[in-house]
Enzyme design. Structure first.
Site, PDB file in Angstrom:
ATOM      1  N   ARG A 106       0.884  -1.186   0.000  1.00  0.00           N
ATOM      2  CA  ARG A 106       0.000   0.000   0.000  1.00  0.00           C
ATOM      3  C   ARG A 106       0.909   1.220   0.000  1.00  0.00           C
ATOM      4  O   ARG A 106       1.684   1.419   0.944  1.00  0.00           O
ATOM      5  CB  ARG A 106      -0.919  -0.008   1.213  1.00  0.00           C
ATOM      6  CG  ARG A 106      -1.611   1.321   1.420  1.00  0.00           C
ATOM      7  CD  ARG A 106      -2.776   1.250   2.355  1.00  0.00           C
ATOM      8  NE  ARG A 106      -3.877   0.534   1.761  1.00  0.00           N
ATOM      9  CZ  ARG A 106      -5.119   0.552   2.238  1.00  0.00           C
ATOM     10  NH1 ARG A 106      -5.402   1.232   3.328  1.00  0.00           N
ATOM     11  NH2 ARG A 106      -6.091  -0.116   1.644  1.00  0.00           N
ATOM     12  N   HIS A 133      -6.964   0.750  -6.805  1.00  0.00           N
ATOM     13  CA  HIS A 133      -7.213  -0.153  -5.661  1.00  0.00           C
ATOM     14  C   HIS A 133      -7.836  -1.444  -6.224  1.00  0.00           C
ATOM     15  O   HIS A 133      -9.022  -1.719  -6.028  1.00  0.00           O
ATOM     16  CB  HIS A 133      -8.145   0.525  -4.659  1.00  0.00           C
ATOM     17  CG  HIS A 133      -8.146  -0.090  -3.285  1.00  0.00           C
ATOM     18  ND1 HIS A 133      -7.411  -1.214  -2.964  1.00  0.00           N
ATOM     19  CD2 HIS A 133      -8.809   0.258  -2.153  1.00  0.00           C
ATOM     20  CE1 HIS A 133      -7.627  -1.517  -1.691  1.00  0.00           C
ATOM     21  NE2 HIS A 133      -8.460  -0.642  -1.182  1.00  0.00           N
ATOM     22  N   GLN A 136      -9.864  -4.009  -4.138  1.00  0.00           N
ATOM     23  CA  GLN A 136     -11.176  -3.489  -3.776  1.00  0.00           C
ATOM     24  C   GLN A 136     -12.162  -3.669  -4.932  1.00  0.00           C
ATOM     25  O   GLN A 136     -13.282  -4.152  -4.737  1.00  0.00           O
ATOM     26  CB  GLN A 136     -11.048  -1.998  -3.413  1.00  0.00           C
ATOM     27  CG  GLN A 136     -12.345  -1.378  -2.926  1.00  0.00           C
ATOM     28  CD  GLN A 136     -12.769  -1.924  -1.580  1.00  0.00           C
ATOM     29  OE1 GLN A 136     -12.009  -1.883  -0.627  1.00  0.00           O
ATOM     30  NE2 GLN A 136     -13.984  -2.446  -1.492  1.00  0.00           N
ATOM     31  N   ASP A 229     -17.397   6.928  -1.805  1.00  0.00           N
ATOM     32  CA  ASP A 229     -16.120   6.796  -1.080  1.00  0.00           C
ATOM     33  C   ASP A 229     -15.822   8.159  -0.459  1.00  0.00           C
ATOM     34  O   ASP A 229     -16.487   9.152  -0.785  1.00  0.00           O
ATOM     35  CB  ASP A 229     -15.027   6.362  -2.078  1.00  0.00           C
ATOM     36  CG  ASP A 229     -13.672   6.101  -1.414  1.00  0.00           C
ATOM     37  OD1 ASP A 229     -13.616   5.975  -0.177  1.00  0.00           O
ATOM     38  OD2 ASP A 229     -12.659   6.034  -2.145  1.00  0.00           O
ATOM     39  N   CYS A 268     -16.450   1.416   0.009  1.00  0.00           N
ATOM     40  CA  CYS A 268     -15.286   0.564   0.265  1.00  0.00           C
ATOM     41  C   CYS A 268     -14.876   0.592   1.735  1.00  0.00           C
ATOM     42  O   CYS A 268     -14.178  -0.307   2.192  1.00  0.00           O
ATOM     43  CB  CYS A 268     -14.122   1.004  -0.609  1.00  0.00           C
ATOM     44  SG  CYS A 268     -13.654   2.726  -0.343  1.00  0.00           S
ATOM     45  N   ARG A 296     -13.648  -8.954   1.085  1.00  0.00           N
ATOM     46  CA  ARG A 296     -12.213  -8.709   0.845  1.00  0.00           C
ATOM     47  C   ARG A 296     -11.416  -9.969   1.212  1.00  0.00           C
ATOM     48  O   ARG A 296     -10.481 -10.358   0.512  1.00  0.00           O
ATOM     49  CB  ARG A 296     -11.708  -7.517   1.673  1.00  0.00           C
ATOM     50  CG  ARG A 296     -12.221  -6.151   1.262  1.00  0.00           C
ATOM     51  CD  ARG A 296     -11.663  -5.668  -0.062  1.00  0.00           C
ATOM     52  NE  ARG A 296     -10.214  -5.529  -0.069  1.00  0.00           N
ATOM     53  CZ  ARG A 296      -9.535  -4.484   0.401  1.00  0.00           C
ATOM     54  NH1 ARG A 296     -10.179  -3.441   0.873  1.00  0.00           N
ATOM     55  NH2 ARG A 296      -8.211  -4.440   0.362  1.00  0.00           N
TER      56      ARG A 296
HETATM   57  N1   CP Z   1     -11.243  -0.457   1.830  1.00  0.00           N
HETATM   58  C1   CP Z   1      -9.996  -0.528   2.335  1.00  0.00           C
HETATM   59  O1   CP Z   1      -9.017  -0.752   1.630  1.00  0.00           O
HETATM   60  O2   CP Z   1      -9.928  -0.339   3.681  1.00  0.00           O
HETATM   61  P1   CP Z   1      -8.592  -0.157   4.547  1.00  0.00           P
HETATM   62  O3   CP Z   1      -8.044   1.226   4.224  1.00  0.00           O
HETATM   63  O4   CP Z   1      -9.062  -0.242   5.962  1.00  0.00           O
HETATM   64  O5   CP Z   1      -7.619  -1.226   4.185  1.00  0.00           O
HETATM   65  N1  NVA Z   2     -10.096   6.479  -1.580  1.00  0.00           N
HETATM   66  C1  NVA Z   2      -9.766   6.058  -0.239  1.00  0.00           C
HETATM   67  C2  NVA Z   2      -9.914   4.573  -0.127  1.00  0.00           C
HETATM   68  C3  NVA Z   2      -9.562   4.000   1.222  1.00  0.00           C
HETATM   69  C4  NVA Z   2      -9.675   2.503   1.256  1.00  0.00           C
HETATM   70  C5  NVA Z   2      -8.360   6.506   0.107  1.00  0.00           C
HETATM   71  O1  NVA Z   2      -7.465   6.375  -0.734  1.00  0.00           O
HETATM   72  O2  NVA Z   2      -8.161   7.009   1.214  1.00  0.00           O
END
Ligand code: CP
Ligand code: NVA
Length: 311
Positions: A106, A133, A136, A229, A268, A296
């Site tokens: 990440r 992502h 997701q 989101d 998400c 997930r």
């Molecule tokens: N949706 C998602 O990726 O959640 P987290 O940021 O908690 O991993």
């Molecule tokens: N768009 C959001 C998704 C989190 C899972 C972010 O990047 O913070």
């Protein structure tokens, strides 16, 4: 060890056959009890999980998923690696490849995912970047398939920040799977020209379609699925300007009342209740957000089996 590992850097990496197989495997995983699901398929395999940003779902579902498959996951937070002292991504990827069977990351920039994949001898899985992502999006489409039984004649309406990682991945995967998508976003935060061109190009061959609008009220009228989101994704700085621009795009009872009665609501997570979504909406009868979050685990186990088992 394969010379060219199969990566999941973004939504174009896996072929359609692999995606369908992942959906099937995820369904089989989900039907099993915890004890039955705990296979030994990834026995002695390790997954390095690099996190430059916080996470609840991605971290826990990947870690638990590896354990259930008989393997092991290592959480490597922002200050754990020598990356934080200037070791390059390329060297990190080369070294980790000598120890582990897969790398999930990440990150902020998508370039970091690309650099990991270019230099790793093991599969690299994007666990969210500023641009994509994919885990997701795969989970989201799987969840819709689970609820509706089919992806035919499906319209997903994404409301809010059309220019973020979740919207981009959903758009590209929808284009590949022939799904109709409407993005309702303020002009300055709508889908980027590059993603739009990419999605439209893919859609030509799959029968998918993509429409951008600034009107959420009109957009939800045709929705089978309404998706939102956060307005301020991790790493974005202009929070106040964003909140102002997005305020007409809140998913609330009034907006949902304009949607067809069968329309489902997805997010998400994490949700910023009172901003992009109200309690009434997220806790209401249309919401499938916690099933979506659970999935997930099942979908990523299927991804891990697909990428690490054969590796
Ligand atoms: N949706 C998602 O990726 O959640 P987290 O940021 O908690 O991993
Ligand atoms: N768009 C959001 C998704 C989190 C899972 C972010 O990047 O913070």
């Amino acid at each position: 060890m394969k010379k060219h590992p199969q990566h999941l850097r973004h939504d174009l990496d896996l072929d359609i056959g692999t995606i369908r197989r992942i959906f099937r495997t995820a369904g089989e995983m989900k039907k099993k009890t915890y004890r039955e699901a705990a296979t030994k398929a990834l026995r002695n395999k390790s997954l390095a999980m690099i996190f430059a940003k916080p996470s609840t779902r991605t971290r826990v579902s990947f870690e638990v998923g590896m354990t259930q498959l008989g393997g092991h996951a290592l959480y490597l937070g922002p200050t754990d690696l020598q990356l934080s002292r200037g070791e390059t991504i390329a060297d990190t990827a080369r070294v980790l490849s000598r120890y582990v069977d897969g790398i999930m990351a990440r990150v902020f920039s998508q370039d970091d995912i690309e650099a990991l994949a270019q230099n790793a001898a093991v599969p690299v899985i994007n666990g969210l970047s500023d641009t994509y992502h994919p885990c997701q999006a795969l989970t989201d489409i799987y969840t819709i398939l689970e609820k509706r039984g089919t992806l035919k004649n499906l319209t997903i309406c994404f409301i809010g920040d059309g220019d973020n990682n979740v919207a981009n991945s959903l758009l590209l995967l929808s284009a590949r799977l022939g799904i109709r998508m409407i993005v309702a976003a303020p002009k300055e935060y709508t889908t980027s020209k590059q993603i739009l061109a990419l999605a439209r190009n893919i859609a030509r061959g799959t029968g998918a379609s993509l429409r951008l609008t600034t009107d959420p009220n009109e957009a939800v009228k045709q929705a089978d699925v309404i998706y939102t989101d956060v307005w301020v994704s991790m790493g974005k700085s202009n929070a106040e300007a964003r909140k102002k621009a997005f305020s007409p795009y809140q998913v609330n009872g009034k907006l949902l009342a304009r949607a067809p009665s069968h329309a489902l609501l997805m997010h998400c997570l994490p949700a910023h209740r009172g901003e992009e979504i109200t309690d009434e909406a997220i806790d209401g009868p249309r919401s499938i957000v916690f099933d979506q979050a659970e999935n997930r685990l099942h979908v990523q186990k299927a991804i891990l089996l697909e990428l690490l088992h054969t590796h």
